[in-house]
Design an enzyme around this catalytic site. Structure first.
Site, PDB file in Angstrom:
ATOM      1  N   LYS A  86       7.121  -6.184 -16.354  1.00 16.94           N
ATOM      2  CA  LYS A  86       8.438  -5.315 -15.948  1.00 16.94           C
ATOM      3  C   LYS A  86       9.361  -5.693 -16.808  1.00 16.94           C
ATOM      4  CE  LYS A  86      11.048  -4.594 -11.670  1.00 16.94           C
ATOM      5  NZ  LYS A  86      10.962  -4.885 -10.117  1.00 16.94           N
ATOM      6  N   SER A 161      10.864  -1.182  -7.094  1.00 14.63           N
ATOM      7  CA  SER A 161      11.368  -1.097  -8.337  1.00 14.63           C
ATOM      8  C   SER A 161      10.391  -1.163  -9.702  1.00 14.63           C
ATOM      9  CB  SER A 161      12.681  -2.080  -9.007  1.00 14.63           C
ATOM     10  OG  SER A 161      12.234  -3.298  -8.491  1.00 14.63           O
ATOM     11  N   SER A 185       9.557  -4.397  -4.091  1.00 16.63           N
ATOM     12  CA  SER A 185       9.462  -3.799  -5.090  1.00 16.63           C
ATOM     13  C   SER A 185       8.095  -3.907  -6.007  1.00 16.63           C
ATOM     14  CB  SER A 185      10.576  -4.166  -6.084  1.00 16.63           C
ATOM     15  OG  SER A 185      12.029  -3.599  -5.720  1.00 16.63           O
TER      16      SER A 185
END
Lengths: 475, 68
Positions: A86, A161, A185
């Site tokens: 990420k 996320s 997330s």
């Protein structure tokens, strides 16, 4: 050396399968990385999971692993496995956008401890992944880099996320991805994309060199195909880090050794209130079927009440939003238009929350943890819930930027994951079925603090008797 | 119809934090606070602060699985 694996099969390998095949000499790391890069280049135009692909660097790292193996040098636990992270983990000197316009050119001066540990374990980092802007939404929308699309159906949310992490693992672009989890997330994209995601005990994994969102609730963890993958990944990244003084000093057990493959004797608690209230029928059906499968394999299922969840839910909403608002205050004053509408709207609400209630939320966190453990984990090994109450929503029906009327649909996505961030408990999400539209449903398992081995053992044993985690979307 | 609480909250935020309302969705979000306020109101009196020192990290350690 055993017989080589055909190149068409390489992206079908899970992280542990890839690393084990490499260690046995059945495949070259360079071939694994080539297969991943080829698949990303062919198909990510549909999914949009990648922000920056570091193909040359990944191939160089893979060749170094191949040379190490040829020279007989010791190999790391993840040697040869292609992964990505990420885009909020810092690598010194390299742009880390955090999915934002504000940090589009941000070059950190430090490298995240988790990236250092993954590098040392021989994982091949191929670059950075799409994410919600500043990790602040549960759906996967991103105004600056484009929305990430669910590989099972491109009109649907990936969950956020860690949107690119979930979508990319599901699409077989790479074997593992680093995500982060402040309100769900990791577990939300794991559920919506049909993969496995683990949020560890609060403080279990170092947060040095990781973009902060909420100091009290941020967690680092993997999105992978299987619980066994998660166990090996966690063995690499867990443990105290002198660069993160908040990281726990508890010893890290051998998570893979804890995987017995058996559900016999496992005591599962199911909270009658909160987690199933208002849930969609296909979600409840898949959840009950998962419980029945566990029971048939030797687990006991007991329905319990957990009155503490009312307070836990209220304080969960309070703590992370106030902390997020504090972190973003300067940018919210100076560059409010540089945020997506849904993000600035959400941050703005944090400034209205009274300080005494924030302090109350922090002060009661320990007592509420003790209360929840007494209610739901005393005499039980794990608590089971649906990870998400609703079926996977579309990108359109959760797009606040297009229509503020979508606010509640947007916020509802993380109702079942947020409480475990406030409680700090280790929690895993694994696939437990598909709905009538062919979209995944997730099973969430939580255990006592630092009992990652227990949730991994339960999840792995469930995956021995089911094949939901083996299904792959057709792109 | 927008709840009457929204405008005073916007003013309070601007005064305390120097942050101005960025868009219409932010007003929608403030209106959504009424539900959270109701949840917290329902908790009043149900919990008290403990007199003894306590911390979340200590609770994490204390609540671990019993030795098998």
């Amino acid at each position: 050396m055993n017989a080589p694996i055909s190149s068409s099969d390489l992206t079908a390998l899970s992280m542990t399968e890839a690393a084990d095949a490499f260690a046995r000499g059945e495949v070259a790391a360079e071939a694994l990385v080539h297969a991943s890069l080829d698949r990303i280049r062919a198909l990510d135009g549909k999914v949009n999971s990648v922000i920056r692909l570091e193909g040359d660097a990944a191939l160089a790292a893979a060749r170094a692993q191949d040379q190490a193996r040829s020279a007989g040098r010791p190999l790391g636990k993840l040697a040869g496995a292609p992964m990505m992270h990420k885009d909020m983990y810092y690598r010194a000197g390299q742009v880390t956008t955090c999915g934002s316009k504000i940090r589009r050119d941000f070059r950190p001066t430090v490298t995240a401890t988790v990236l250092d540990r993954l590098d040392a374990a021989g994982a091949i980092d191929m670059g950075t992944l799409n994410m919600a802007e500043f990790a602040q939404n549960p759906t996967g929308h991103n105004r600056h880099f484009g929305d990430c699309h669910n590989p099972w159906n491109l009109a649907y949310c990936t969950g956020g996320s860690s949107s690119g992490s979930g979508a990319g693992v599901a699409a077989r672009f790479f074997t593992a991805a680093l995500g982060s989890d402040t309100g769900g997330s990791i577990r939300l994209p794991a559920t919506l994309c049909g993969v496995t995601g683990l949020k560890a005990t609060q403080t279990r994994v170092s947060r040095h060199g990781v973009m902060p969102l909420s100091f009290s609730a941020d967690n680092v963890g993997p999105l992978v195909r299987t619980a066994r993958d998660a166990a090996r990944f966690m063995a690499v990244i867990s443990g105290h880090d002198p660069k993160d003084p908040t990281s726990a000093r508890e010893a890290v057990p051998d998570y893979e050794a804890a995987l017995t493959g058996s559900l016999k004797g496992l005591k599962v608690a199911v909270c009658e209130t909160y987690f199933c209230e208002g849930a969609d029928q296909p979600v409840l059906a898949a959840f009950e079927a998962a419980l029945a499968a566990m029971q048939a394999a030797g687990a006991s299922i007991t329905r319990v009440k957990a009155p503490s969840l009312k307070a836990i839910n209220a304080y969960t909403a309070m703590v992370s939003r106030v902390e997020g608002a504090a972190i973003h205050a300067n940018w919210m004053r100076e560059y409010p238009a540089d945020y997506a509408i849904h993000l600035s709207a959400r941050l703005f609400g944090g400034y209205a929350m009274p300080g005494h209630l924030y302090v109350e939320g922090l002060a009661r966190r320990g007592p509420l943890l003790r209360q929840f453990v007494a209610e739901a984990l005393t005499g039980f090994d794990v608590v089971a819930t649906p990870t998400v109450k609703t079926q996977v929503p579309t990108l359109a029906e959760t797009d606040i930027d297009a229509d503020t009327a979508n606010w509640h649909r947007f916020m509802a996505v993380s109702a079942n994951t947020r409480p475990f961030n406030y409680l700090g408990l280790p929690t895993i999400s694994i696939p437990c079925g598909f709905d009538d539209r062919g979209l995944p449903v997730g099973l969430q398992l939580a255990a006592r603090p630092f009992a990652e081995a227990t949730v991994l053992r339960a999840a792995d044993a469930y995956q021995q008797i089911t094949d939901w985690h083996r299904r792959a979307p057709k792109l | 119809m927008e709840p009457s609480l929204v405008l005073p909250m916007m003013e309070m935020i601007r005064a305390w934090s120097g942050v101005s309302v960025p868009n219409a969705a932010a007003r929608h979000g403030l209106a959504d606070h009424l539900a959270l306020i109701a949840e917290l109101e329902a908790l009043r009196g149900s919990m008290v602060f403990e007199d003894e020192p306590s911390g979340f990290e200590a609770a994490l350690r204390d609540c671990q699985e019993p030795a098998r």
